[in-house]
Structure formats: C-alpha cells, structure tokens
Scaffold this motif. Structure first.
Motif, PDB file in Angstrom:
ATOM      1  N   LYS A 137       0.813  -1.217   0.000  1.00 43.51           N
ATOM      2  CA  LYS A 137       0.000   0.000   0.000  1.00 43.51           C
ATOM      3  C   LYS A 137       0.843   1.263   0.000  1.00 43.51           C
ATOM      4  O   LYS A 137       0.416   2.302  -0.509  1.00 43.51           O
ATOM      5  CB  LYS A 137      -0.943   0.008   1.204  1.00 43.51           C
ATOM      6  CG  LYS A 137      -0.234   0.014   2.562  1.00 43.51           C
ATOM      7  CD  LYS A 137      -1.238  -0.039   3.703  1.00 43.51           C
ATOM      8  CE  LYS A 137      -0.555  -0.109   5.054  1.00 43.51           C
ATOM      9  NZ  LYS A 137      -1.525  -0.179   6.161  1.00 43.51           N
ATOM     10  N   LEU A 138       2.046   1.211   0.573  1.00 41.39           N
ATOM     11  CA  LEU A 138       2.874   2.414   0.664  1.00 41.39           C
ATOM     12  C   LEU A 138       3.300   2.926  -0.699  1.00 41.39           C
ATOM     13  O   LEU A 138       3.663   4.094  -0.842  1.00 41.39           O
ATOM     14  CB  LEU A 138       4.111   2.131   1.507  1.00 41.39           C
ATOM     15  CG  LEU A 138       3.865   1.753   2.966  1.00 41.39           C
ATOM     16  CD1 LEU A 138       5.192   1.495   3.664  1.00 41.39           C
ATOM     17  CD2 LEU A 138       3.097   2.850   3.689  1.00 41.39           C
ATOM     18  N   LEU A 139       3.242   2.061  -1.711  1.00 38.38           N
ATOM     19  CA  LEU A 139       3.679   2.435  -3.048  1.00 38.38           C
ATOM     20  C   LEU A 139       2.525   2.888  -3.945  1.00 38.38           C
ATOM     21  O   LEU A 139       2.753   3.327  -5.077  1.00 38.38           O
ATOM     22  CB  LEU A 139       4.407   1.255  -3.697  1.00 38.38           C
ATOM     23  CG  LEU A 139       5.578   0.678  -2.886  1.00 38.38           C
ATOM     24  CD1 LEU A 139       6.171  -0.517  -3.608  1.00 38.38           C
ATOM     25  CD2 LEU A 139       6.639   1.744  -2.625  1.00 38.38           C
ATOM     26  N   ILE A 140       1.314   2.800  -3.441  1.00 43.70           N
ATOM     27  CA  ILE A 140       0.143   3.198  -4.228  1.00 43.70           C
ATOM     28  C   ILE A 140       0.182   4.715  -4.462  1.00 43.70           C
ATOM     29  O   ILE A 140       0.387   5.489  -3.521  1.00 43.70           O
ATOM     30  CB  ILE A 140      -1.151   2.815  -3.492  1.00 43.70           C
ATOM     31  CG1 ILE A 140      -1.275   1.294  -3.416  1.00 43.70           C
ATOM     32  CG2 ILE A 140      -2.373   3.415  -4.173  1.00 43.70           C
ATOM     33  CD1 ILE A 140      -2.402   0.821  -2.532  1.00 43.70           C
ATOM     34  N   PRO A 141      -0.008   5.170  -5.700  1.00 44.98           N
ATOM     35  CA  PRO A 141       0.015   6.616  -5.955  1.00 44.98           C
ATOM     36  C   PRO A 141      -1.248   7.314  -5.452  1.00 44.98           C
ATOM     37  O   PRO A 141      -2.359   6.843  -5.683  1.00 44.98           O
ATOM     38  CB  PRO A 141       0.121   6.697  -7.486  1.00 44.98           C
ATOM     39  CG  PRO A 141      -0.450   5.407  -7.986  1.00 44.98           C
ATOM     40  CD  PRO A 141      -0.134   4.379  -6.945  1.00 44.98           C
TER      41      PRO A 141
ATOM     42  N   ARG B 172       5.711   8.547   0.160  1.00 43.33           N
ATOM     43  CA  ARG B 172       6.421   9.798  -0.115  1.00 43.33           C
ATOM     44  C   ARG B 172       5.569  10.998   0.304  1.00 43.33           C
ATOM     45  O   ARG B 172       6.055  11.961   0.874  1.00 43.33           O
ATOM     46  CB  ARG B 172       6.772   9.893  -1.600  1.00 43.33           C
ATOM     47  CG  ARG B 172       7.679  11.083  -1.937  1.00 43.33           C
ATOM     48  CD  ARG B 172       8.006  11.146  -3.415  1.00 43.33           C
ATOM     49  NE  ARG B 172       8.952  12.216  -3.700  1.00 43.33           N
ATOM     50  CZ  ARG B 172      10.266  12.064  -3.767  1.00 43.33           C
ATOM     51  NH1 ARG B 172      10.800  10.866  -3.580  1.00 43.33           N
ATOM     52  NH2 ARG B 172      11.054  13.097  -4.025  1.00 43.33           N
ATOM     53  N   ARG B 173       4.291  10.910   0.013  1.00 42.10           N
ATOM     54  CA  ARG B 173       3.369  11.984   0.399  1.00 42.10           C
ATOM     55  C   ARG B 173       3.312  12.125   1.923  1.00 42.10           C
ATOM     56  O   ARG B 173       3.311  13.235   2.457  1.00 42.10           O
ATOM     57  CB  ARG B 173       1.983  11.678  -0.173  1.00 42.10           C
ATOM     58  CG  ARG B 173       0.925  12.710   0.110  1.00 42.10           C
ATOM     59  CD  ARG B 173      -0.348  12.314  -0.614  1.00 42.10           C
ATOM     60  NE  ARG B 173      -1.465  13.133  -0.191  1.00 42.10           N
ATOM     61  CZ  ARG B 173      -2.244  13.819  -1.017  1.00 42.10           C
ATOM     62  NH1 ARG B 173      -2.005  13.793  -2.309  1.00 42.10           N
ATOM     63  NH2 ARG B 173      -3.260  14.519  -0.552  1.00 42.10           N
ATOM     64  N   SER B 174       3.295  10.985   2.615  1.00 43.36           N
ATOM     65  CA  SER B 174       3.249  11.015   4.075  1.00 43.36           C
ATOM     66  C   SER B 174       4.524  11.608   4.663  1.00 43.36           C
ATOM     67  O   SER B 174       4.481  12.476   5.533  1.00 43.36           O
ATOM     68  CB  SER B 174       3.032   9.601   4.626  1.00 43.36           C
ATOM     69  OG  SER B 174       1.814   9.053   4.174  1.00 43.36           O
TER      70      SER B 174
ATOM     71  N   GLY C  79       3.488   5.537   7.667  1.00 46.27           N
ATOM     72  CA  GLY C  79       3.718   5.830   6.262  1.00 46.27           C
ATOM     73  C   GLY C  79       2.464   5.765   5.413  1.00 46.27           C
ATOM     74  O   GLY C  79       2.503   6.076   4.219  1.00 46.27           O
ATOM     75  N   ASP C  80       1.337   5.369   6.021  1.00 46.59           N
ATOM     76  CA  ASP C  80       0.098   5.228   5.245  1.00 46.59           C
ATOM     77  C   ASP C  80      -0.984   6.204   5.706  1.00 46.59           C
ATOM     78  O   ASP C  80      -2.170   5.883   5.711  1.00 46.59           O
ATOM     79  CB  ASP C  80      -0.413   3.788   5.322  1.00 46.59           C
ATOM     80  CG  ASP C  80      -0.827   3.377   6.734  1.00 46.59           C
ATOM     81  OD1 ASP C  80      -0.448   4.068   7.695  1.00 46.59           O
ATOM     82  OD2 ASP C  80      -1.536   2.359   6.879  1.00 46.59           O
TER      83      ASP C  80
ATOM     84  N   GLN D 226     -12.656   9.031  -5.502  1.00 46.52           N
ATOM     85  CA  GLN D 226     -12.558  10.419  -5.086  1.00 46.52           C
ATOM     86  C   GLN D 226     -11.680  11.219  -6.039  1.00 46.52           C
ATOM     87  O   GLN D 226     -11.990  12.353  -6.387  1.00 46.52           O
ATOM     88  CB  GLN D 226     -11.986  10.500  -3.671  1.00 46.52           C
ATOM     89  CG  GLN D 226     -12.917   9.980  -2.585  1.00 46.52           C
ATOM     90  CD  GLN D 226     -12.238   9.900  -1.228  1.00 46.52           C
ATOM     91  OE1 GLN D 226     -11.167  10.425  -1.015  1.00 46.52           O
ATOM     92  NE2 GLN D 226     -12.876   9.198  -0.308  1.00 46.52           N
ATOM     93  N   GLU D 227     -10.566  10.612  -6.487  1.00 47.37           N
ATOM     94  CA  GLU D 227      -9.659  11.310  -7.402  1.00 47.37           C
ATOM     95  C   GLU D 227     -10.353  11.569  -8.745  1.00 47.37           C
ATOM     96  O   GLU D 227     -10.214  12.639  -9.332  1.00 47.37           O
ATOM     97  CB  GLU D 227      -8.393  10.493  -7.607  1.00 47.37           C
ATOM     98  CG  GLU D 227      -7.477  10.494  -6.387  1.00 47.37           C
ATOM     99  CD  GLU D 227      -6.142   9.816  -6.675  1.00 47.37           C
ATOM    100  OE1 GLU D 227      -5.865   9.549  -7.860  1.00 47.37           O
ATOM    101  OE2 GLU D 227      -5.405   9.556  -5.731  1.00 47.37           O
TER     102      GLU D 227
END
Length: 201
Positions: free
Chosen positions: A22-26, A34-36, A102-103, A196-197
């Motif tokens: 899940k940490l790699l999901i954009p 990375r966003r976190s 991280g999530d 949502q996106e």
C-alpha cells in the motif's frame, strides 16, 4: 539538539492489501509513503527517520531524493512494536519526536504543526496523542525524557503497551480532524480513493 524530529513506520507487510504494498500506491500521482513523509519534512528541523522492512528497496526508491535517514528493521514480520523500537534506537536526540505512519497520506504539515503546538503548550513532559472521543490517532509525539522508557521493556517495546499502562503520562489532544485517524489498509479503501480522485479531476 534539534527541537523536532520524526520516525516514520514504513516496514509493514500490508497483509490486508493482498499482493500490493500500500505504501507504493500513488495518491494524486505521488507514492503514498512519499506523500506522508513529505509532510514531516516540512515541519521537522531535525532528522526524519524512515523504518523499512517489507520491500525495503521499493520503499527507499519511492523516497529517492528526500532528506531522510533509512533504518532497516530485520524483525519487521514480528509487528509494529519492533519497528518503533528500531526507529527509537537509531534516531538522533530531539526535544520532541513524532512517531508516525507511512500510510496516512491525508495528514498535512498544518495538521502536524497544530499537534506540535498542543504538545508544547501542555509543557508537562507527556506523550501527546490526537483523540476523537475515545479513539486514538496518529502520530504520537514523544518528549526526549520518555524516549528511553519506551525501550525499557524488551518484550513489548514502543508505545502501545506503555501508553495504556501509563495514562498519567498522556496529553490527549482532542480534535475532529479525520486525517489523524485515517490510514489505508484494504483494497476497498484504495478503490474509494480512486473514485474520489476521479470525482475531483
């Protein structure tokens, strides 16, 4: 000594996600981890330490170019407490240290600044925890004086057991901000993000 640092837990197996890390999901085109992590980098003047484990190479690649320190937890399959211990052991001393996940891609620098203000206004040397009614959120903020105590129990290091056995050492920061309580754990939650996106694009 720096005033604020962070430990970000990014070692988990993502078991409820099946084969997906899940940490790699954009999220809006940026890997979740990375966003976190970027939110903490905007707030902390000390080092941000990222604890890796499962798919460490992929997670480190997702954070390429960011000013972070990586710490590998070889015991990551034994649970989050081992990652907290690895991060606490490796991180440099700071007046206050966030322990975050991280999530949690919806946490912003503004949310973290607010929590830090709640922590420092209290001035009690306690661990600050965001709460909504009886629900606890993340991140926590650990004062330097309590850092060693979180590592004292070698069988159950970290925050979970300590904070429940020592409620007098907690500063509960009440908030209605859902970002403190929202992480991504299942394919259904990922699907909801995609909807949502699309709705906002």
């Amino acid at each position: 000594m720096h005033k604020s640092a962070a430990i970000i837990l990014a070692a988990g197996l993502s078991q409820r996600m099946g084969p997906i890390n899940k940490l790699l999901i954009p999220i809006e085109g940026v890997p979740m981890v990375r966003r976190s992590v970027a939110a903490y980098l905007d707030v902390c003047n000390g080092k941000v330490t990222v604890v890796t484990g499962y798919q460490r190479t992929e997670v480190e690649t997702a954070l390429n170019g960011l000013d972070v320190q990586f710490v590998f937890n070889p015991d990551f399959e034994q649970g989050q407490k081992t990652s907290v211990a690895a991060g606490l052991s490796a991180s440099a001393p700071a007046q206050d240290t966030f322990i975050g996940l991280g999530d949690q891609p919806f946490l912003t620098d503004s949310h973290l600044v607010w929590l830090l203000e709640q922590h420092r206004t209290n001035k009690s040397g306690k661990i600050t925890v965001p709460v909504q009614d009886k629900m606890r959120g993340n991140p926590l903020i650990i004062p330097l004086d309590l850092k060693a105590r979180l590592l004292a129990d070698h069988h159950n290091p970290g925050c979970y057991k300590f904070t429940r056995e020592n409620p007098d050492l907690l500063n509960l920061a009440a908030t209605q901000t859902t970002a403190f309580f929202r992480d991504i754990d299942t394919p259904q939650e990922v699907a909801a993000l995609s909807v949502q996106e699309e709705a906002t694009s």
